[in-house]
Design an enzyme around this catalytic site. Sequence first.
Site, short mmCIF file in Angstrom:
data_model
loop_
_atom_site.label_atom_id
_atom_site.label_comp_id
_atom_site.label_asym_id
_atom_site.label_seq_id
_atom_site.Cartn_x
_atom_site.Cartn_y
_atom_site.Cartn_z
N HIS A 33 69.66 45.53 69.94
CA HIS A 33 68.56 45.26 70.86
C HIS A 33 68.61 43.83 71.43
CE1 HIS A 33 66.12 48.77 68.91
NE2 HIS A 33 67.10 49.18 69.67
N GLY A 58 64.88 48.85 55.98
CA GLY A 58 63.71 48.30 56.66
C GLY A 58 63.52 48.76 58.09
P1 OAD Z 1 59.21 49.26 62.52
O1 OAD Z 1 58.07 48.32 62.55
O2 OAD Z 1 59.12 50.51 63.30
O3 OAD Z 1 59.52 49.67 61.01
C1 OAD Z 1 59.62 48.70 60.00
C2 OAD Z 1 59.95 49.41 58.71
O4 OAD Z 1 60.14 48.43 57.71
C3 OAD Z 1 58.84 50.34 58.20
O5 OAD Z 1 59.43 51.60 57.88
C4 OAD Z 1 58.31 49.64 56.95
O6 OAD Z 1 57.90 50.55 55.96
C5 OAD Z 1 59.52 48.85 56.52
N1 OAD Z 1 59.23 47.64 55.73
C6 OAD Z 1 58.22 46.76 55.86
N2 OAD Z 1 58.34 45.73 55.01
C7 OAD Z 1 59.47 45.97 54.29
C8 OAD Z 1 60.16 45.27 53.26
N3 OAD Z 1 59.70 44.11 52.76
N4 OAD Z 1 61.29 45.82 52.78
C9 OAD Z 1 61.76 47.00 53.25
N5 OAD Z 1 61.17 47.69 54.24
C10 OAD Z 1 60.05 47.19 54.76
O7 OAD Z 1 60.52 48.42 62.94
P2 OAD Z 1 61.93 48.96 63.43
O8 OAD Z 1 62.28 50.23 62.77
O9 OAD Z 1 62.88 47.84 63.32
O10 OAD Z 1 62.58 47.62 69.59
O11 OAD Z 1 61.63 49.22 64.95
C11 OAD Z 1 62.67 49.58 65.81
C12 OAD Z 1 62.46 49.00 67.15
O12 OAD Z 1 61.14 49.28 67.63
C13 OAD Z 1 62.53 47.49 67.23
O13 OAD Z 1 63.85 47.00 67.30
C14 OAD Z 1 61.77 47.20 68.48
C15 OAD Z 1 60.60 48.10 68.27
O14 OAD Z 1 59.92 48.49 69.40
C16 OAD Z 1 62.48 47.02 70.77
O15 OAD Z 1 61.72 46.10 70.99
C17 OAD Z 1 63.42 47.58 71.79
#
Ligand code: OAD
Length: 253
Positions: free
Chosen positions: A124, A191
């Site tokens: 991204h 994560g």
């Molecule tokens: P999300 O916010 O959708 O998901 C974050 C994940 O991390 C969740 O499943 C949480 O349960 C988990 N989590 C939180 N704290 C944690 C920890 N300490 N250890 C392990 N896991 C943990 O974020 P992404 O999946 O990265 O895109 O989101 C994908 C994309 O959506 C991002 O890159 C961004 C966003 O819109 C763009 O901006 C294009």
Amino acid sequence: MKISTDLKLVQARLQSAKRVSALTGAGISAESGIPTFRDKGGIWEKFDPSKLATPEAFAKDPKHVWEWYALRMQAIREAKPNAAHHALVHLEKRFSTPNSFQLITQNIDNLHRTAGSQNLIELHGNIWRTRCLGCKVIRSLSAVPDVLPPYCLDCGNLLRPDVVWFGEALDPQAIVDAEAACETDIFLVIGTSGEVWPAAGLAHQAKRAGAFVVEVNTQRTALSEIVDISLLGKAGEILEKIMGIKEEDLFSH
Ligand code: OAD
């Protein structure tokens, strides 16, 4: 410290693996103090992505979009890589022969690189880069721009953050490289909620290609059904256990 059967299985698989790939999301940076997107209190609960993270929003009000990115840059600048980022650097060192380790991240925060990861695909983009809408030149930023929105020093056109917004295609080479990394023995998914495609599709692709897919997350996700093992807990704590490295040794490599 109790090591679960699942953890032991992952460790055993890592012992015999020839290739390892990892896909990370915002959760890996949560322990560095950077908010995730979809958790309670996450970024998309407070802000409307259609007004901040789309090409249409930028065309309508580039100053507003830049001001939001400037705030995020300030928060990210204060953050340091945590145990999970460093554990992945150790993993890369363990799998040091060419093409045996690939890290793929959806994060734009640069923390993997700051920790020392080398084979990194930033699906991204990166918040510390700008792209000129005129001459298309990509430049690194060492600080938050003084004047917002910033303009290109070469051609005078508007600069945008070099990140991928909703509705935009990913860099084709990044996709090719990430798909190649799905041909692997172990695919770690760390994560991420697995709700954003095509990134989430990589876990499916790795599974179809025969990889042993391991999820590390504080809760079950959209990908939990298809992975071989879900390790529930904070990424830093789980990866520290998987690697079997004491916390004080994790930060030096
Ligand atoms: P999300 O916010 O959708 O998901 C974050 C994940 O991390 C969740 O499943 C949480 O349960 C988990 N989590 C939180 N704290 C944690 C920890 N300490 N250890 C392990 N896991 C943990 O974020 P992404 O999946 O990265 O895109 O989101 C994908 C994309 O959506 C991002 O890159 C961004 C966003 O819109 C763009 O901006 C294009």
